[in-house]
Design a protein around this motif. Structure first.
Motif, PDB file in Angstrom:
ATOM      1  N   GLN A  54       0.830  -1.189   0.000  1.00 55.00           N
ATOM      2  CA  GLN A  54       0.000   0.000   0.000  1.00 55.00           C
ATOM      3  C   GLN A  54       0.874   1.252   0.000  1.00 55.00           C
ATOM      4  O   GLN A  54       1.761   1.401   0.843  1.00 55.00           O
ATOM      5  N   ASP A  56       0.840   5.457   0.151  1.00 58.25           N
ATOM      6  CA  ASP A  56      -0.054   6.505   0.657  1.00 58.25           C
ATOM      7  C   ASP A  56       0.076   7.829  -0.084  1.00 58.25           C
ATOM      8  O   ASP A  56      -0.048   8.890   0.514  1.00 58.25           O
ATOM      9  N   CYS A  57       0.367   7.771  -1.370  1.00 61.77           N
ATOM     10  CA  CYS A  57       0.397   8.990  -2.172  1.00 61.77           C
ATOM     11  C   CYS A  57      -0.101   8.655  -3.569  1.00 61.77           C
ATOM     12  O   CYS A  57      -0.166   7.485  -3.950  1.00 61.77           O
ATOM     13  N   GLU A 116       8.284   5.604   0.361  1.00 58.51           N
ATOM     14  CA  GLU A 116       7.438   6.613   1.001  1.00 58.51           C
ATOM     15  C   GLU A 116       7.767   8.031   0.557  1.00 58.51           C
ATOM     16  O   GLU A 116       7.081   8.972   0.916  1.00 58.51           O
TER      17      GLU A 116
END
Length: 279
Positions: A54, A56-57, A116
């Protein structure tokens, strides 16, 4: 203001597309702009593309196996200068938990480069200074480790003290464990799937005192690895010995297909940095 080539992931569509991003003109105080020379394709990158991780952006430049040349430094960076050759440790450490304070394996990562925050599948990459390692002057940016290749069937007639698995293949890990002698140690660096299972004999583990260790992240080994690279470099370190294949970024589709196959031990993106002077 110019721009630079990058390979960006649309995290919603899981689709890569080539793009151009604006050149970074200002460097944050504690960070460094790295002109990327080599950026590997890791199985983690492939897993992200397949949707197993996953993100997150909405958009992300992948690539966390990076070496390059410093092209800009923030005002708080006083130990690097423009032109220095560096390797990037993609994983930062929190410096707060017991694991970090005791410098143990498995220290948790924060804001990993290429996972990230934007990584090295681009001509330039912004990296916190704490995650950079200055390469020894005698270690070129293009290096790997040499090793002796033996046929898979030869494992049946040998025993080993140490087996290090980076394939993530459960069957290979299982066979490696069975090939260990008394006091042997199996070190597992990755797993291809959460569904994989190992079939190991508790009797063999008990009677032969076999150890099985998993290692996710060890940020404290990076400096030691560079020392070994400096010692071994002239004799053993060569892409050809490793079976490493390089591609320009524009040939990313072919590079990814090769990375998914068994045709190369490793695939890296190679950037032209021949015009960059070094100190």
């Amino acid at each position: 203001m110019g721009d630079y080539a990058a390979l960006q992931l649309d995290t919603r569509l899981r689709r890569l597309y080539p793009t151009r991003l604006p050149i970074m003109t200002r460097c944050p105080p504690g960070e460094v702009i790295v002109r990327v020379a080599y950026a590997g394709i890791c199985h983690t990158d492939l897993a992200i593309l397949q949707g197993d991780f996953q993100i997150d952006c909405d958009r992300l430049v992948l690539g966390h196996e990076i070496s390059g040349i410093v092209s800009g430094v923030g005002k708080e960076v006083n130990w690097l200068r423009i032109g220095d050759k560096v390797a990037v440790n993609p994983n930062s450490k929190c410096e707060r938990c017991a694991v970090c304070l005791h410098e143990e394996m498995g220290a948790p990562a924060e804001a990993s480069v290429g996972v990230e925050r934007d990584g090295g599948w681009a001509e330039f990459c912004l990296v916190p200074q704490s995650q950079l390692h200055l390469l020894p002057s005698d270690v070129p940016l293009k290096q790997g480790l040499g090793y002796e290749m033996i046929d898979h069937n030869e494992l049946c007639n040998k025993t080993f003290d140490l087996a290090i698995d980076c394939t993530g293949d459960a069957m290979i890990q299982q066979e490696a464990a069975h090939a260990l002698g008394f006091g042997g140690h199996l070190l597992i660096f990755r797993s291809n799937s959460v569904k994989d299972r190992l079939c190991l004999s508790p009797f063999n583990i008990f009677t032969n005192e076999i150890k099985v260790t998993g290692s996710l992240i060890n940020p404290y080994a990076f400096g030691k690895a560079l020392t070994w690279a400096s010692v071994l470099g002239h004799r053993y370190l060569d892409f050809n010995k490793l079976g490493v294949v390089s591609y320009p970024l524009k040939e990313y589709q072919e590079a990814l297909e090769t990375a998914k196959s068994d045709d190369a031990a490793k695939v890296v993106f190679e950037f032209d940095v021949s015009d960059v002077p070094t100190p």
